[in-house]
Design an enzyme around this catalytic site. Sequence first.
Site, PDB file in Angstrom:
ATOM      1  N   SER A 135       0.838  -1.202   0.000  1.00 27.95           N
ATOM      2  CA  SER A 135       0.000   0.000   0.000  1.00 27.95           C
ATOM      3  C   SER A 135       0.873   1.253   0.000  1.00 27.95           C
ATOM      4  O   SER A 135       0.388   2.352  -0.290  1.00 27.95           O
ATOM      5  CB  SER A 135      -0.930   0.014   1.220  1.00 27.95           C
TER       6      SER A 135
ATOM      7  N   GLU B  42      -9.433  -9.286   3.281  1.00 27.48           N
ATOM      8  CA  GLU B  42      -9.715  -7.872   2.991  1.00 27.48           C
ATOM      9  C   GLU B  42     -11.049  -7.737   2.274  1.00 27.48           C
ATOM     10  O   GLU B  42     -11.286  -8.380   1.236  1.00 27.48           O
ATOM     11  CB  GLU B  42      -8.580  -7.287   2.126  1.00 27.48           C
TER      12      GLU B  42
HETATM   13  O1  KIV Z   1      -0.566  -3.400   1.521  1.00 26.77           O
HETATM   14  C1  KIV Z   1      -1.201  -3.320   2.583  1.00 26.77           C
HETATM   15  O2  KIV Z   1      -1.108  -2.351   3.338  1.00 26.77           O
HETATM   16  C2  KIV Z   1      -2.071  -4.430   2.933  1.00 26.77           C
HETATM   17  C3  KIV Z   1      -3.023  -4.246   4.068  1.00 26.77           C
HETATM   18  C4  KIV Z   1      -4.100  -3.331   3.663  1.00 26.77           C
HETATM   19  C5  KIV Z   1      -3.546  -5.532   4.594  1.00 26.77           C
HETATM   20  O3  KIV Z   1      -2.048  -5.438   2.292  1.00 26.77           O
END
Ligand code: KIV
Length: 271
Positions: free
Chosen positions: A53, A189
């Site tokens: 992310s 998710e």
């Molecule tokens: O990339 C990320 O931050 C994630 C979380 C949202 C679980 O995969």
Amino acid sequence: MYSTVASGPALTVPDLHDRKRRAEKIVSITSYDASLAARSDEAGVDFVLVGDSLGMVVQGHSSTLPVTMDQMVYHSACVARGLRRALLVADLPFMSFRDPAIALTNAARLLGEGGVAMVKLEGAGWVCEVIDALTRHEVPVCAHLGLTPQSVHRLGGYRVQGKGNVAAERLKADALAVQDAGADMLVLECVPAALAADITRSLRIPTIGIGAGVDCDGQILVVHDLLGMTSGKRPRFTRDFLAGTNSVVGAIAAYAAAVRSGEFPAAEHSY
Ligand code: KIV
């Protein structure tokens, strides 16, 4: 010879399994730098995820797809320097685990150079072979099912997954398959809360929800969402924990307390 380094993370993978056995909620948050990692550690978070992310919240891309292995190793090493107690988990980014040999090479970088204790990777199906290879080589794995952001183009957007009987059965079968392949933990998710509860009851390994209801064994949020820093419309499953507290540590501690008491996520944060 086997004593722990004083500054190393005190929580272990078996500790997370024990939490599930004792029905104690697991609290997690993402982090991308040493300062926020240190604040999360102070606030009592159990594991910190260096999520891909970071491509969206740090780099400003519209997806996680541009994130590279070098960037994941760099951010993992930064976060590792901020942690004393929390376990460190990092994502294997898009295409970095496309076959078992490549996954082993890249996981070795995250553990060796990045200081992480566990890697996370999205998907089931052919991914089970990769999970099997990693775990046979002593790399703990967190699987990730439901809304898998690396599949955004195939999914047609960031949408709730597992709606309807057929999709729910497929998701549950995938959850059992990643556990059988050797995964130690599973992130769910954006899946309906009832389905996440059913999967959680069916698995030995802990489930960590994000938009997956209160009955998962633990919860994770992207730190920017939790601190009210998200641009545009805030996703339904998040809450601004900084509102009402006067510090970043206070906000993260409020989130941890709300997860541990079962107050967060509420029905309004679930599907
Ligand atoms: O990339 C990320 O931050 C994630 C979380 C949202 C679980 O995969």
